[in-house]
Enzyme design. Structure first.
Site, PDB file in Angstrom:
ATOM      1  N   SER A  23       0.837  -1.202   0.000  1.00 58.62           N
ATOM      2  CA  SER A  23       0.000   0.000   0.000  1.00 58.62           C
ATOM      3  C   SER A  23       0.861   1.237   0.000  1.00 58.62           C
ATOM      4  O   SER A  23       0.339   2.340  -0.068  1.00 58.62           O
ATOM      5  CB  SER A  23      -0.935   0.003   1.206  1.00 58.62           C
ATOM      6  OG  SER A  23      -0.266  -0.358   2.360  1.00 58.62           O
TER       7      SER A  23
ATOM      8  N   HIS B 289      -3.587  -3.994  -5.733  1.00 61.81           N
ATOM      9  CA  HIS B 289      -3.833  -3.410  -4.418  1.00 61.81           C
ATOM     10  C   HIS B 289      -5.296  -3.541  -4.018  1.00 61.81           C
ATOM     11  O   HIS B 289      -6.175  -2.954  -4.645  1.00 61.81           O
ATOM     12  CB  HIS B 289      -3.394  -1.937  -4.412  1.00 61.81           C
ATOM     13  CG  HIS B 289      -3.451  -1.313  -3.062  1.00 61.81           C
ATOM     14  ND1 HIS B 289      -3.830  -0.020  -2.843  1.00 61.81           N
ATOM     15  CD2 HIS B 289      -3.183  -1.833  -1.831  1.00 61.81           C
ATOM     16  CE1 HIS B 289      -3.791   0.239  -1.548  1.00 61.81           C
ATOM     17  NE2 HIS B 289      -3.410  -0.847  -0.918  1.00 61.81           N
TER      18      HIS B 289
ATOM     19  N   GLU C 281      -6.753  -1.671  -7.315  1.00 66.19           N
ATOM     20  CA  GLU C 281      -5.875  -0.826  -8.128  1.00 66.19           C
ATOM     21  C   GLU C 281      -4.854  -1.753  -8.786  1.00 66.19           C
ATOM     22  O   GLU C 281      -4.169  -2.523  -8.098  1.00 66.19           O
ATOM     23  CB  GLU C 281      -5.165   0.220  -7.254  1.00 66.19           C
ATOM     24  CG  GLU C 281      -6.103   1.306  -6.750  1.00 66.19           C
ATOM     25  CD  GLU C 281      -5.471   2.233  -5.708  1.00 66.19           C
ATOM     26  OE1 GLU C 281      -5.764   3.441  -5.738  1.00 66.19           O
ATOM     27  OE2 GLU C 281      -4.726   1.748  -4.834  1.00 66.19           O
TER      28      GLU C 281
ATOM     29  N   ASN D 205      -4.900   5.703  -1.423  1.00 67.51           N
ATOM     30  CA  ASN D 205      -4.133   6.065  -0.224  1.00 67.51           C
ATOM     31  C   ASN D 205      -3.602   7.490  -0.284  1.00 67.51           C
ATOM     32  O   ASN D 205      -3.448   8.144   0.747  1.00 67.51           O
ATOM     33  CB  ASN D 205      -3.000   5.075   0.014  1.00 67.51           C
ATOM     34  CG  ASN D 205      -3.521   3.782   0.620  1.00 67.51           C
ATOM     35  OD1 ASN D 205      -4.648   3.740   1.107  1.00 67.51           O
ATOM     36  ND2 ASN D 205      -2.721   2.742   0.582  1.00 67.51           N
TER      37      ASN D 205
HETATM   38  N1  CAA Z   1     -14.201  -9.797   6.311  1.00 61.81           N
HETATM   39  C1  CAA Z   1     -15.166 -10.270   5.506  1.00 61.81           C
HETATM   40  N2  CAA Z   1     -16.385  -9.717   5.405  1.00 61.81           N
HETATM   41  C2  CAA Z   1     -16.648  -8.651   6.180  1.00 61.81           C
HETATM   42  C3  CAA Z   1     -15.691  -8.101   7.046  1.00 61.81           C
HETATM   43  C4  CAA Z   1     -14.420  -8.725   7.085  1.00 61.81           C
HETATM   44  N3  CAA Z   1     -13.432  -8.238   7.864  1.00 61.81           N
HETATM   45  N4  CAA Z   1     -16.232  -7.017   7.666  1.00 61.81           N
HETATM   46  C5  CAA Z   1     -17.498  -6.902   7.205  1.00 61.81           C
HETATM   47  N5  CAA Z   1     -17.735  -7.888   6.305  1.00 61.81           N
HETATM   48  C6  CAA Z   1     -18.949  -8.095   5.524  1.00 61.81           C
HETATM   49  C7  CAA Z   1     -20.091  -8.544   6.379  1.00 61.81           C
HETATM   50  O1  CAA Z   1     -20.117  -9.951   6.494  1.00 61.81           O
HETATM   51  C8  CAA Z   1     -21.261  -8.019   5.584  1.00 61.81           C
HETATM   52  O2  CAA Z   1     -21.514  -8.890   4.501  1.00 61.81           O
HETATM   53  P1  CAA Z   1     -23.000  -9.133   3.940  1.00 61.81           P
HETATM   54  O3  CAA Z   1     -23.542  -7.775   3.587  1.00 61.81           O
HETATM   55  O4  CAA Z   1     -22.749  -9.995   2.755  1.00 61.81           O
HETATM   56  O5  CAA Z   1     -23.749  -9.796   5.013  1.00 61.81           O
HETATM   57  C9  CAA Z   1     -20.759  -6.709   4.999  1.00 61.81           C
HETATM   58  O6  CAA Z   1     -19.331  -6.819   4.990  1.00 61.81           O
HETATM   59  C10 CAA Z   1     -21.168  -5.508   5.806  1.00 61.81           C
HETATM   60  O7  CAA Z   1     -20.687  -5.717   7.128  1.00 61.81           O
HETATM   61  P2  CAA Z   1     -21.405  -5.232   8.452  1.00 61.81           P
HETATM   62  O8  CAA Z   1     -22.878  -5.128   8.225  1.00 61.81           O
HETATM   63  O9  CAA Z   1     -20.916  -6.045   9.589  1.00 61.81           O
HETATM   64  O10 CAA Z   1     -20.763  -3.836   8.710  1.00 61.81           O
HETATM   65  P3  CAA Z   1     -20.947  -2.481   7.976  1.00 61.81           P
HETATM   66  O11 CAA Z   1     -22.181  -2.358   7.191  1.00 61.81           O
HETATM   67  O12 CAA Z   1     -20.672  -1.506   9.052  1.00 61.81           O
HETATM   68  O13 CAA Z   1     -19.741  -2.453   6.925  1.00 61.81           O
HETATM   69  C11 CAA Z   1     -17.531  -2.122   6.235  1.00 61.81           C
HETATM   70  C12 CAA Z   1     -18.440  -2.722   7.308  1.00 61.81           C
HETATM   71  C13 CAA Z   1     -17.740  -2.851   4.920  1.00 61.81           C
HETATM   72  C14 CAA Z   1     -16.095  -2.309   6.712  1.00 61.81           C
HETATM   73  C15 CAA Z   1     -17.902  -0.589   6.055  1.00 61.81           C
HETATM   74  O14 CAA Z   1     -17.886   0.045   7.297  1.00 61.81           O
HETATM   75  C16 CAA Z   1     -16.952   0.145   5.139  1.00 61.81           C
HETATM   76  O15 CAA Z   1     -17.090   0.123   3.925  1.00 61.81           O
HETATM   77  N6  CAA Z   1     -15.964   0.873   5.722  1.00 61.81           N
HETATM   78  C17 CAA Z   1     -14.937   1.591   4.972  1.00 61.81           C
HETATM   79  C18 CAA Z   1     -13.744   0.677   4.821  1.00 61.81           C
HETATM   80  C19 CAA Z   1     -12.635   1.314   4.023  1.00 61.81           C
HETATM   81  O16 CAA Z   1     -12.560   2.505   3.801  1.00 61.81           O
HETATM   82  N7  CAA Z   1     -11.683   0.459   3.580  1.00 61.81           N
HETATM   83  C20 CAA Z   1     -10.522   0.914   2.848  1.00 61.81           C
HETATM   84  C21 CAA Z   1      -9.409   1.196   3.790  1.00 61.81           C
HETATM   85  S1  CAA Z   1      -7.966   1.725   2.924  1.00 61.81           S
HETATM   86  C22 CAA Z   1      -7.144   0.301   2.565  1.00 61.81           C
HETATM   87  O17 CAA Z   1      -7.500  -0.757   2.940  1.00 61.81           O
HETATM   88  C23 CAA Z   1      -5.949   0.473   1.712  1.00 61.81           C
HETATM   89  C24 CAA Z   1      -4.654   0.504   2.366  1.00 61.81           C
HETATM   90  O18 CAA Z   1      -3.695   0.123   1.719  1.00 61.81           O
HETATM   91  C25 CAA Z   1      -4.444   1.092   3.683  1.00 61.81           C
END
Ligand code: CAA
Length: 510
Positions: A128, A149, A161, A199
């Site tokens: 990342s 990514h 990405e 990022n």
């Molecule tokens: N692993 C697998 N599945 C997961 C999970 C995990 N760790 N966390 C959540 N899920 C799944 C759930 O099972 C659920 O699936 P279904 O809809 O199929 O039942 C779905 O995701 C939604 O989960 P929840 O209802 O429990 O939770 P939520 O609605 O609050 O969503 C989230 C959780 C998807 C994480 C949401 O909060 C979100 O989109 N957050 C933003 C995350 C983000 O910005 N990620 C990018 C970070 S930057 C990066 O990663 C790059 C880097 O290099 C640093």
């Protein structure tokens, strides 16, 4: 692989190296697509932890009715965990590396892969932050090395990405792009530049949120609430930092700082302190929040709702509605403060200090500015309650109590231009325009990347168009004037669009 175009179906066996948070998610995703996966982790206890995480994720999918028991067992049967790199990668059509973000480790691993992999295998890194060109430069066949990514949680976030270096063969990038689509993801193709799209935009925004917290602009809960309620993001920045891992965030910021310099990527001191304390976020049980136990609900004591509120209405029509809401709960609303007045409300504008209106009102100690953020889609908006530092200690509590009584979704901010929401969002819009101005990615690709990589309901350019470039420029100018920080200077292209009254996403309906 044979010559000609490699189809996703030709990628049958994938080795994932490193079974941390990202690696285990990627292994799950690939195995769910029907491919065989070597899940490689040289540290036996990390291997066990990674496999346990993968099992838990599949079990959750079963419990949510997304996967049958049989399908889960079939997915697991396709995954071969091993601590032996050479044995794990020998038959792979594609290797995806997801080991810790240290260049010397990656270079050493890729040198080993040169020997251990088939000559036609593609070598992808999920880094990342590090330079993929530098990783590829240490291999004998850099044409087959690219970035792939994923975003956390990898099974959920739709973006990938696909990153080409100057040495990557177009066929390598093409195969990874087609494979990403076959895994159910949306690929966005970019070149090797620090932070790629997501990022480079996300991390300075997260860092800015830490800066707001450590300079006491607002509480952690209110900073997060401004982003979730005001911008409609799935998580607030401090919660997201904890999800990604504070050590990862620090590493990405350091890479951005090395590449771009300036003040925007200088990590907030608090981020370094939390990392030094090994409070990395969710994965270590504590970061900005504590995940080891349920936090007790904050006890603010009895709510001192004032009996009389002065509401100084100027240009903001929304205060008329507010007057009605306050009167409806039996609190008397007067146009100017009297001896009985407990709270004075003025309209707040993120371009101007509330202090000036507070002084004009004559009772600065009792003044709170209110700024309403409409979020559209029929959802209730956010009210930013803005307090100049000269307000009395109890004014914030009174304002919060009033907001709670009339059912306002409110956050409390110190009186600094941009308050909370505009400070966070508009600075990110400026970064997004800079990225477009640099010719790195189009507004459409940037919007797609932020929506699919981070769950934004609308991309930064769509939000910028809605706010209006001229408005964004004037808030940034005010932030720059107040802080002296050149990071908030509107980039030339944004200033140009503001002058011309142009939109970045013409024809998208905003
Ligand atoms: N692993 C697998 N599945 C997961 C999970 C995990 N760790 N966390 C959540 N899920 C799944 C759930 O099972 C659920 O699936 P279904 O809809 O199929 O039942 C779905 O995701 C939604 O989960 P929840 O209802 O429990 O939770 P939520 O609605 O609050 O969503 C989230 C959780 C998807 C994480 C949401 O909060 C979100 O989109 N957050 C933003 C995350 C983000 O910005 N990620 C990018 C970070 S930057 C990066 O990663 C790059 C880097 O290099 C640093």
């Amino acid at each position: 692989m044979t010559s000609g175009v490699t189809q996703p179906t030709d990628i049958r066996e994938v080795a994932v190296i490193g079974l941390g948070l990202m690696g285990s998610g990627i292994a799950e995703l690939v195995a769910r697509s029907g491919r065989r996966v070597s899940a490689i982790e040289v540290d036996r206890s990390f291997l066990d932890q990674g496999m346990a995480r993968l099992h838990a994720s599949l079990d959750r999918a079963v419990s949510r009715g997304k996967l049958t028991d049989t399908a889960r067992d079939e997915v697991l049967a396709r995954i071969r965990p091993t601590d032996n790199v050479a044995a794990g990668v020998g038959g792979a059509d594609l290797v995806i590396e997801a080991i810790p973000e240290r260049m010397e480790l990656k270079r050493a691993l890729f040198a080993r892969l040169d020997e251990a992999c088939r000559a036609d295998a593609i070598l992808a890194t999920n880094t990342s932050s590090l330079s993929i060109t530098e990783i590829a430069g240490g291999t004998r066949y850099p044409a087959r090395v690219a970035g792939l990514h994923f975003f956390n949680p990898a099974p959920v976030m739709k973006l990938v990405e696909v990153i080409s270096t100057v040495l990557t063969a177009p066929e390598t990038a093409g195969t990874l792009t087609r494979l990403s689509a076959d895994l159910g993801k949306t690929p966005v193709a970019v070149t090797d530049r620090a932070g790629f799209i997501v990022n480079a935009l996300l991390l300075p925004y997260l860092n800015h949120a830490i800066h707001l917290l450590e300079t006491a602009q607002a509480t952690r809960e209110d900073i997060d609430k401004a982003a979730t309620v005001g911008l409609g993001l799935p998580m607030g920045p401090l919660t997201l930092l904890d999800l990604i891992g504070l050590d990862t965030c620090l590493a990405v910021l350091e890479t951005l700082q090395d590449e771009f310099g300036g003040t925007r990527y200088v990590h907030a001191p608090l981020l370094r302190k939390l990392c030094d304390a090994r409070l990395f976020g969710r994965k270590s049980g504590r970061g900005f929040y504590d995940y080891r136990r349920q936090s007790p609900a904050a006890d603010h004591g009895p709510s001192p709702v004032p009996g009389e509120v002065a509401l100084i209405r100027e240009r903001n029509g929304r205060l008329d509605e507010l007057a009605g809401q306050i009167a409806a709960v039996g609190i008397s609303v007067v146009p100017q403060p009297s001896g009985q007045t407990g709270l004075v409300i003025v309209a707040a504008d993120p371009r101007h200090r509330v202090l000036d209106a507070a002084l004009a009102a004559g009772h600065p100690a009792d003044v709170v500015g209110v700024h309403f953020v409409e979020v559209g889609d029929g959802k209730p908006g956010l009210a930013e309650l803005v307090l100049p530092d000269v307000t009395a200690a109890g004014t914030a509590a009174k304002a919060a109590a009033l907001a709670a009584r009339i059912g306002l979704n409110a956050v409390i901010s110190r009186d600094r231009p941009g308050f909370l929401l505009e400070a966070l969002a508009y600075a990110q819009f400026n970064d997004a325009v800079r990225m477009f101005q640099d010719g790195y990615a189009s507004p459409a690709d940037i919007d797609t990347a932020m929506m699919l990589g981070c769950g934004y309901p609308r991309g930064p350019f769509q939000m910028l168009d809605e706010a209006g470039a001229a408005n964004v420029v004037s808030v940034l100018d005010a932030m720059h004037a107040a802080t002296g920080d050149p990071a908030f200077t509107p980039v030339p292209l944004l200033a140009e669009y503001a002058t011309a009254g142009s939109r970045f996403r013409a024809g998208t309906g905003g």
